[in-house]
Design a protein around this motif. Sequence first.
Motif, mmCIF file in Angstrom:
data_model
loop_
_atom_site.group_PDB
_atom_site.id
_atom_site.type_symbol
_atom_site.label_atom_id
_atom_site.label_comp_id
_atom_site.label_asym_id
_atom_site.label_seq_id
_atom_site.Cartn_x
_atom_site.Cartn_y
_atom_site.Cartn_z
ATOM 1 N N PHE A 31 0.813 -1.220 0.000
ATOM 2 C CA PHE A 31 0.000 0.000 0.000
ATOM 3 C C PHE A 31 0.847 1.272 0.000
ATOM 4 O O PHE A 31 0.295 2.375 0.038
ATOM 5 N N VAL A 32 2.169 1.135 0.005
ATOM 6 C CA VAL A 32 3.055 2.304 0.043
ATOM 7 C C VAL A 32 3.305 2.777 -1.382
ATOM 8 O O VAL A 32 3.941 2.075 -2.171
ATOM 9 N N PRO A 33 2.813 3.960 -1.759
ATOM 10 C CA PRO A 33 2.946 4.416 -3.152
ATOM 11 C C PRO A 33 4.410 4.641 -3.535
ATOM 12 O O PRO A 33 5.247 4.990 -2.688
ATOM 13 N N PRO A 34 4.734 4.486 -4.804
ATOM 14 C CA PRO A 34 6.085 4.841 -5.276
ATOM 15 C C PRO A 34 6.371 6.305 -4.965
ATOM 16 O O PRO A 34 5.477 7.157 -5.014
ATOM 17 N N GLY A 35 7.593 6.580 -4.618
ATOM 18 C CA GLY A 35 7.980 7.945 -4.318
ATOM 19 C C GLY A 35 7.665 8.402 -2.905
ATOM 20 O O GLY A 35 7.868 9.571 -2.575
ATOM 21 N N THR A 36 7.188 7.487 -2.082
ATOM 22 C CA THR A 36 6.901 7.846 -0.688
ATOM 23 C C THR A 36 8.188 8.272 0.006
ATOM 24 O O THR A 36 9.198 7.569 -0.037
ATOM 25 N N ARG A 37 8.153 9.418 0.671
ATOM 26 C CA ARG A 37 9.357 9.968 1.301
ATOM 27 C C ARG A 37 9.414 9.688 2.798
ATOM 28 O O ARG A 37 10.492 9.676 3.394
ATOM 29 N N SER A 38 8.237 9.498 3.431
ATOM 30 C CA SER A 38 8.233 9.337 4.888
ATOM 31 C C SER A 38 7.110 8.410 5.312
ATOM 32 O O SER A 38 6.008 8.441 4.757
ATOM 33 N N LEU A 39 7.404 7.579 6.307
ATOM 34 C CA LEU A 39 6.424 6.635 6.843
ATOM 35 C C LEU A 39 6.555 6.602 8.356
ATOM 36 O O LEU A 39 7.666 6.529 8.882
ATOM 37 N N LEU A 40 5.444 6.648 9.034
ATOM 38 C CA LEU A 40 5.389 6.526 10.490
ATOM 39 C C LEU A 40 4.758 5.194 10.835
ATOM 40 O O LEU A 40 3.636 4.901 10.411
ATOM 41 N N ASP A 41 5.473 4.386 11.644
ATOM 42 C CA ASP A 41 4.938 3.108 12.105
ATOM 43 C C ASP A 41 4.514 3.273 13.562
ATOM 44 O O ASP A 41 5.368 3.369 14.461
ATOM 45 N N VAL A 42 3.210 3.345 13.796
ATOM 46 C CA VAL A 42 2.661 3.573 15.128
ATOM 47 C C VAL A 42 2.525 2.233 15.842
ATOM 48 O O VAL A 42 1.998 1.272 15.291
ATOM 49 N N ALA A 43 3.012 2.178 17.099
ATOM 50 C CA ALA A 43 3.105 0.921 17.859
ATOM 51 C C ALA A 43 4.055 -0.029 17.135
ATOM 52 O O ALA A 43 3.713 -1.157 16.797
ATOM 53 N N CYS A 44 5.260 0.442 16.925
ATOM 54 C CA CYS A 44 6.247 -0.322 16.162
ATOM 55 C C CYS A 44 6.784 -1.525 16.927
ATOM 56 O O CYS A 44 7.460 -2.374 16.349
ATOM 57 N N GLY A 45 6.500 -1.610 18.235
ATOM 58 C CA GLY A 45 6.979 -2.747 19.015
ATOM 59 C C GLY A 45 8.486 -2.848 19.006
ATOM 60 O O GLY A 45 9.192 -1.857 19.216
ATOM 61 N N THR A 46 8.997 -4.021 18.720
ATOM 62 C CA THR A 46 10.444 -4.232 18.711
ATOM 63 C C THR A 46 11.103 -3.747 17.425
ATOM 64 O O THR A 46 12.315 -3.872 17.271
#
Length: 251
Positions: A31-46
Amino acid sequence: MLDYDREAERYDASRGGEPRAAAAAEAVLGFVPPGTRSLLDVACGTGIVTRRVAAARDGMRVTGVDLAPAMARQAATRLPGAVVLADSRRLPFRNDEFDVVSSVWLLHLAAGPADARAIIGECARVLRPGGVYVTTVDKAASHNVGSDIDAVLASRPPSPVRDAAADIEAYATGHGLVPAGRARFRGRGQGRSPRRTIADLRRGWFVTLPPGDPLADGFAARLADLPDQDRPRPDPVFTLRAFRKPGRRTP
């Protein structure tokens, strides 16, 4: 609810390890579009999934956030300088800061509908117009694979469901997001055996069956009577839902 600070050391090994992480990361990346510059992973765990997402896209800045200090410390070893200790209901980021926001295996832990709505609201707030929010739904149902273990556990007191797909869609649309797709992935290495399920029961995995409760002891005895005590039953299959924030992405 489990104490995730205490769980941190054994978390990955008890939940499918790298094979499960690879499956989850691949599904999120779909689901991550091409050219995505930033991603936040909420509740990333380990950070076991977050690291794989970060490694898959050159030039994409990935940030992880988690509430449990011990989990965040482990994540920080995998993503040095990119992990923040924070509550997902009050994210310490600006409005419209990220191209993609993910929350894998989080919403089922919400204390109630208000918390689930608040988490989604924060994810929507920090998402840029044109960005995508990706989250798991129906986690508890994913573990019901029709096995003999499921048949034994079917009569246990039900837990509240905080991440039902219809509810999550309603919360997301209430915060201005629009549905953008769904996907499924297998929780590799997470197939339960009777003996492992008994151990999970004894340590409080099933919140409506507290350790030491006579009802929990009864379920443990029935599980102990099942054949092939160490044979894992089929893996769970998890569901992802994606939502888009209307608007045009800006450079």
